[in-house]
Design a protein around this motif. Structure first.
Motif, short mmCIF file in Angstrom:
data_model
loop_
_atom_site.label_atom_id
_atom_site.label_comp_id
_atom_site.label_asym_id
_atom_site.label_seq_id
_atom_site.Cartn_x
_atom_site.Cartn_y
_atom_site.Cartn_z
N PHE A 54 0.82 -1.21 0.00
CA PHE A 54 0.00 0.00 0.00
C PHE A 54 0.85 1.26 0.00
CE2 PHE A 54 -2.70 3.21 2.23
CZ PHE A 54 -3.68 3.32 1.24
N GLU A 55 2.10 1.16 0.42
CA GLU A 55 2.95 2.35 0.46
C GLU A 55 3.15 2.95 -0.93
OE1 GLU A 55 7.40 0.45 0.52
OE2 GLU A 55 6.15 0.13 2.30
N LEU A 56 3.11 2.11 -1.98
CA LEU A 56 3.20 2.64 -3.35
C LEU A 56 1.98 3.49 -3.68
CD1 LEU A 56 4.62 -0.42 -5.34
CD2 LEU A 56 5.85 1.64 -4.60
N TRP A 57 0.82 3.07 -3.20
CA TRP A 57 -0.41 3.83 -3.44
C TRP A 57 -0.43 5.12 -2.62
CZ3 TRP A 57 -4.64 2.53 -6.64
CH2 TRP A 57 -4.45 1.36 -7.38
N GLU A 58 0.18 5.07 -1.45
CA GLU A 58 0.31 6.29 -0.66
C GLU A 58 1.24 7.28 -1.36
OE1 GLU A 58 -0.21 5.33 4.00
OE2 GLU A 58 1.53 4.36 3.08
N GLU A 59 2.31 6.76 -1.95
CA GLU A 59 3.27 7.63 -2.63
C GLU A 59 2.64 8.31 -3.85
OE1 GLU A 59 7.71 7.34 -4.75
OE2 GLU A 59 6.85 5.60 -3.72
N SER A 60 1.82 7.58 -4.57
CA SER A 60 1.17 8.16 -5.76
C SER A 60 0.00 9.06 -5.39
CB SER A 60 0.69 7.05 -6.69
OG SER A 60 -0.42 6.38 -6.13
N GLY A 61 -0.50 8.94 -4.17
CA GLY A 61 -1.66 9.74 -3.75
C GLY A 61 -2.99 9.14 -4.14
N ARG A 62 -2.95 7.96 -4.77
CA ARG A 62 -4.20 7.37 -5.23
C ARG A 62 -4.86 6.46 -4.20
NH1 ARG A 62 -4.70 5.00 -11.05
NH2 ARG A 62 -3.18 3.44 -10.30
N GLY A 63 -4.15 6.16 -3.12
CA GLY A 63 -4.72 5.27 -2.11
C GLY A 63 -6.03 5.77 -1.55
N PRO A 64 -6.02 6.97 -0.94
CA PRO A 64 -7.29 7.50 -0.39
C PRO A 64 -8.30 7.82 -1.49
CG PRO A 64 -5.38 8.62 0.55
CD PRO A 64 -4.89 7.82 -0.61
N PHE A 85 -1.32 -3.90 2.59
CA PHE A 85 -1.25 -4.34 1.20
C PHE A 85 -2.61 -4.13 0.54
CE2 PHE A 85 2.28 -6.55 3.12
CZ PHE A 85 3.25 -6.57 2.12
N VAL A 86 -2.62 -4.22 -0.79
CA VAL A 86 -3.87 -4.16 -1.54
C VAL A 86 -3.86 -5.27 -2.59
CG1 VAL A 86 -4.00 -1.65 -1.25
CG2 VAL A 86 -3.04 -2.58 -3.36
N ILE A 87 -5.06 -5.69 -2.99
CA ILE A 87 -5.18 -6.55 -4.17
C ILE A 87 -5.30 -5.61 -5.36
CG2 ILE A 87 -6.52 -8.33 -5.33
CD1 ILE A 87 -5.27 -9.33 -2.80
N GLY A 88 -4.40 -5.73 -6.32
CA GLY A 88 -4.28 -4.73 -7.38
C GLY A 88 -5.51 -4.60 -8.28
N PRO A 89 -6.10 -3.42 -8.34
CA PRO A 89 -7.15 -3.15 -9.33
C PRO A 89 -6.54 -2.67 -10.65
CG PRO A 89 -6.94 -1.28 -7.86
CD PRO A 89 -5.92 -2.29 -7.40
N THR A 90 -5.27 -2.27 -10.58
CA THR A 90 -4.51 -1.80 -11.73
C THR A 90 -3.05 -1.75 -11.28
OG1 THR A 90 -4.30 -0.01 -13.37
CG2 THR A 90 -4.87 0.64 -11.12
N HIS A 91 -2.11 -1.50 -12.20
CA HIS A 91 -0.70 -1.68 -11.84
C HIS A 91 0.20 -0.49 -12.19
CE1 HIS A 91 -1.82 -5.83 -10.98
NE2 HIS A 91 -0.58 -6.06 -10.55
N GLU A 92 -0.35 0.71 -12.28
CA GLU A 92 0.50 1.86 -12.58
C GLU A 92 1.59 2.06 -11.52
OE1 GLU A 92 -3.08 2.43 -14.97
OE2 GLU A 92 -2.83 2.09 -12.82
N GLU A 93 1.23 1.91 -10.26
CA GLU A 93 2.20 2.12 -9.19
C GLU A 93 3.34 1.12 -9.26
OE1 GLU A 93 -1.14 4.57 -8.00
OE2 GLU A 93 -0.98 2.58 -8.86
N VAL A 94 3.00 -0.15 -9.46
CA VAL A 94 4.02 -1.20 -9.45
C VAL A 94 4.95 -1.07 -10.64
CG1 VAL A 94 4.42 -3.69 -9.55
CG2 VAL A 94 2.57 -2.80 -8.14
N ILE A 95 4.40 -0.84 -11.83
CA ILE A 95 5.25 -0.77 -13.02
C ILE A 95 6.17 0.45 -12.96
CG2 ILE A 95 3.65 0.54 -14.48
CD1 ILE A 95 5.94 -2.36 -15.56
N THR A 96 5.66 1.56 -12.40
CA THR A 96 6.51 2.75 -12.28
C THR A 96 7.66 2.48 -11.32
OG1 THR A 96 4.60 4.16 -12.71
CG2 THR A 96 6.52 5.20 -11.71
#
Length: 383
Positions: free
Chosen positions: A77-87, A104-115
């Protein structure tokens, strides 16, 4: 394999909760089995079809020069926090903690991970451009999953991500993918339209959606059969009326309309067409630290507000509908009788749809409970 050895079961009747023809046929033929709302098991026959579709997608992506990888379904989830898309993603993002209480999250999409992958390993512009794609399960906790696998919570998705040194190279690759998707849909034998679409939460300068034309679809699109124009109604731009606004022929008059708050009721009571009534929708955009913009959105009485388009007005990003108290505060009136005449332009912004801007001698609320105005004209009665 002999048929007697093959595992498949069929149903005489489709389940009562099956909504569309494709869902009913897939369930009856034993292609899929429902495990939970929006979650299905792909049975051997259905999986064969799914793999054939997957192979077509893979062949065309490889042909276009993309490289396949496989990213994890579980993401920190820290990747989603970094992108600002988590909340911002909301309850569709399924979150959980591991045994160490890490998020952690179950991925709905993978922009954060691929970046994260690319920023770790791409060290030079000489390594670009690169286009990476995967075919991976996704999970989005849809509030109302429906139509079988068309709007499921768990689904198989091909998602691709490209990285470039220039905008010009990005445009080149975008065209490459447009052609690739067109070939995929053509090979699948589908009737489709590539339509201009809203860029959504990801943003950007342009987007296309490939729509399969079907009666069971969820989106409405506008397209011209004589040209290549097509757009989602969320983005389709209304053409300004071709004729200039007519000169005033009526004087502005205030009429009592007791209890008539809906446009249709007002039009019927005044014996005028609904397209001669202008409705004002009060909205508020908050800029932070208590600052807010109060605005009226003017629409023709027979039209509906497109919230996605309205949110693109620079002053109204992330707007919400005004409360009764705010309407009273800024207009001194109750909802149902509000209008653009006589307002204070210092405190109330007004945005008129193109169809409204071309109207003359129209009716609208008088900003007084129980009253409406008729014979209203721009320039003479309001700016």
């Amino acid at each position: 394999m002999r048929t007697s050895q093959f595992f498949f079961t069929t149903l005489k009747e489709a389940p009562a909760d099956a909504e569309v023809v494709s869902q009913k046929l897939m369930l009856r033929a034993g292609y899929i089995k429902r495990a939970a709302a929006g979650i299905y098991t792909w049975m051997p026959l259905g999986l064969r079809v799914l793999r054939k579709v997957e192979n077509i997608v893979r062949e065309e992506m490889n042909r276009a020069g993309a490289l396949e990888l496989l990213m994890p379904a579980v993401q920190p989830f820290e990747l989603w926090e970094e992108s600002g898309r988590g909340p911002a993603y909301g309850p569709e993002l399924l979150r959980f903690k591991d045994r160490h209480q890490r998020d952690f999250v179950i991925g709905p999409t993978h922009e954060e991970v691929i970046t994260d992958v690319v920023r770790r390993d791409v060290k030079s512009y000489r390594q670009l451009p690169i286009h990476l794609y995967q075919i991976q399960s996704k999970f989005r906790d849809e509030i109302r999953p429906r139509f079988g696998v068309m709007r499921g919570r768990e689904f198989l998705m091909k998602d691709g991500y490209s990285f470039h040194t220039s905008f010009e190279d990005l445009v080149r690759e975008y065209g490459n993918m447009y052609d690739t998707y067109s070939r995929i849909f053509s090979r699948l034998g589908l009737r489709f339209r590539a339509v201009a679409a809203d860029t959504g939460s990801i943003g950007g300068t342009g987007s296309h959606e490939f729509h399969v034309l079907a009666d069971s679809g969820e989106d409405d699109i506008a397209f011209c059969p004589d040209s290549d124009y097509a757009a989602n109604v969320e983005l389709a731009e209304a053409v300004a009326p071709a004729t200039p606004r007519a000169a005033p022929t009526q004087s502005m008059t205030k009429l009592a309309t007791p209890g008539k708050m809906a446009c249709a009721d007002v039009a019927a009571y005044l014996s005028v067409g609904l397209d001669r009534i202008v409705k004002a929708i009060a909205v508020v955009a908050e800029q932070g630290e208590g600052e807010k913009t109060f605005a009226l959105l003017l629409l023709r009485g027979d039209h509906e507000l497109n919230e996605i388009k309205a949110a693109k007005i620079p002053a109204l990003g992330n707007f919400r509908f005004a409360s009764d108290g705010e309407v009273q505060e800024f207009l001194g009136c109750v909802p149902g009788y509000i209008g653009p005449v006589g307002i204070n332009p210092e405190t109330v912004k007004v945005f008129a749809d193109r169809s409204v801007a071309a109207m003359s001698n129209f009716g609208c609320g008088a900003n007084e409970a129980g009253f409406h105005l008729i014979g209203v004209n721009f320039d003479r009665d309001l700016p």
